[in-house]
Design a protein around this motif. Sequence first.
Motif, short mmCIF file in Angstrom:
data_model
loop_
_atom_site.label_atom_id
_atom_site.label_comp_id
_atom_site.label_asym_id
_atom_site.label_seq_id
_atom_site.Cartn_x
_atom_site.Cartn_y
_atom_site.Cartn_z
N THR A 4 100.14 -66.52 -44.05
CA THR A 4 101.02 -66.92 -44.93
C THR A 4 102.09 -65.71 -45.66
O THR A 4 103.13 -66.05 -45.89
CB THR A 4 100.13 -67.44 -46.36
N LEU A 5 101.67 -64.71 -45.25
CA LEU A 5 102.45 -63.35 -45.66
C LEU A 5 103.51 -63.37 -44.54
O LEU A 5 104.72 -63.18 -44.69
CB LEU A 5 101.59 -62.26 -45.76
N VAL A 6 103.10 -63.18 -43.20
CA VAL A 6 103.97 -63.03 -42.17
C VAL A 6 104.95 -64.16 -41.72
O VAL A 6 106.10 -63.89 -41.17
CB VAL A 6 103.39 -62.30 -41.01
N SER A 49 99.84 -55.23 -42.44
CA SER A 49 99.92 -56.72 -42.01
C SER A 49 101.26 -57.23 -42.43
O SER A 49 101.99 -57.76 -41.51
CB SER A 49 98.64 -57.56 -42.88
N ILE A 50 101.85 -56.82 -43.52
CA ILE A 50 102.91 -57.29 -44.03
C ILE A 50 104.07 -56.89 -43.08
O ILE A 50 104.92 -57.65 -42.68
CB ILE A 50 103.33 -57.01 -45.43
N PRO A 95 105.17 -70.46 -53.24
CA PRO A 95 104.13 -69.90 -54.02
C PRO A 95 104.38 -68.41 -53.85
O PRO A 95 104.57 -67.82 -53.04
CB PRO A 95 102.91 -70.48 -53.45
N LEU A 96 103.75 -67.63 -55.17
CA LEU A 96 103.89 -66.46 -55.20
C LEU A 96 102.63 -65.70 -54.29
O LEU A 96 102.79 -64.39 -53.93
CB LEU A 96 103.73 -65.91 -56.55
N LEU A 97 101.52 -66.22 -54.48
CA LEU A 97 100.29 -65.59 -53.89
C LEU A 97 99.52 -66.58 -52.97
O LEU A 97 99.76 -67.92 -53.06
CB LEU A 97 99.48 -65.34 -55.01
N SER A 98 98.71 -65.95 -52.17
CA SER A 98 97.69 -66.77 -51.44
C SER A 98 96.42 -66.04 -51.26
O SER A 98 96.41 -65.06 -51.81
CB SER A 98 98.01 -66.91 -49.92
N THR A 112 101.88 -61.06 -52.54
CA THR A 112 100.46 -60.93 -52.61
C THR A 112 100.01 -59.77 -53.61
O THR A 112 100.81 -58.70 -53.85
CB THR A 112 99.87 -60.40 -51.22
N VAL A 113 98.73 -59.83 -54.23
CA VAL A 113 98.30 -58.84 -54.73
C VAL A 113 96.93 -58.17 -53.97
O VAL A 113 95.82 -58.99 -53.81
CB VAL A 113 97.82 -58.97 -56.23
#
Length: 435
Positions: A266-268, A284-285, A200-203, A275-276
């Motif tokens: 979900t990002l790391v 955080s990333i 998925p592209l986003l959370s 994310t947007v």
Amino acid sequence: MQRSKKLTALALGLALPMALTLSACTAGGSGGDSGSGDGDDNTLTVWAWDPAFNIYAMEEAEKVYQQDHPDFSLDITEVTWDDLQTKLTTLAQSQAFDELPDIFLMQNNAFQKNVINYPDLFSTYTGDAVDFSEFPQSVVDYSTIDDENYGVPFDSGTAVTALRTDVLEQAGYTVDDFTDITWADFITKGKDVLAKTGQPLLSGQAGSADLPVMMLQSAGASLFDDEGNPTIVDNEALNAAVDVYTQLVESGVLVEVNSWDEYIGTLVNGNVAGTVNGIWIVGSIQTAEDQSGTWGMTNVPKLEVPDATNYTANGGSSWAISSTGNTELAEDFLGATFAGSTELYDTILPKAGAVANWIPAGDSDVYAEPQEFWGGQPIFQQVVAFGAKVPSNNTGAYYYEARDAVSAAMTQIMGGTDRDQALAEAQANVEFAMQ
């Protein structure tokens, strides 16, 4: 999203080389819980939260100002946002204005509510020490009431689209393919990326209206009209934003999670490919050091409504001057530092991740430096340019009530409730709160 979480995200992601505590606040201050009445014409008292971010920035601003004013000092007290809001309310009700500091930090989205409800606590910027034209108008408007300026913008909440370039490459895309696009384009490409990579592209955090509200501001729209009346019902841009969010979730392009920590995870952990969010999310990333060089950044998708743009914001704060402090010195200090010093922003950017709202900062060599984590993009220079294009919108005195009501409506809608019914209930709840 609570600002304290945003600041923590930055502090975690940009590993400071020093432990910044209140005991090290300034050469001129004890850090005690003091107001403005210390009788020292060369000392300003300050209330702010987060030693590693806002207070650190103030300490560096003190050093910059001392270059031309060696007798100047700051007395900084750490006050969390929730406590600061409580203190202001209590002081306004008790009329204990002499307990106010000279300068205090305000969340942008809460600025109008506080000035409207407690006007006796604030002083306007009356001199020429601050050139407000050098800040994005959308940010200046947060702290402008009846054409009077009450705040100097500090940290940027300008939103970005951050994407995993390695995942995009697997699906045949680059960051350029996600630049200057609509949300419809984003969903189409996101479904393709999902089909080809399983990513998925986003959370997003379930029950949060952050993303729809960002979409709303990107079109210069608001939850209130110019008279402060809620416009949640029959709001074309809000309806479009809610529909886009629903499509993102139903298509699988956006995965909802239950908490902020899960969202960061979900990002790391590589569960999603982007994310947007506000620029502060980079902190955080970047805790995922193994992902260095695999991220890229661009502007945000736009709605297909009148006045739509590819620019918006989420968060940010500004410096207020109290009504009873040393207003002339406070205004000169802020004008020479947060509204006038490239040196200040060059110092605090790499150490605290404090991205400027002050547009001239984006012209510095430090802001133009390629960022290895972001594939060599000069992301900080880019985000300052994005910020200058964010449309203004009216937060009103009841912004948080309206945002929370829309968040509750989003939960209902995602659970199957009719969109118009849920938004009508949200408006009724805001109208009740305003009585």
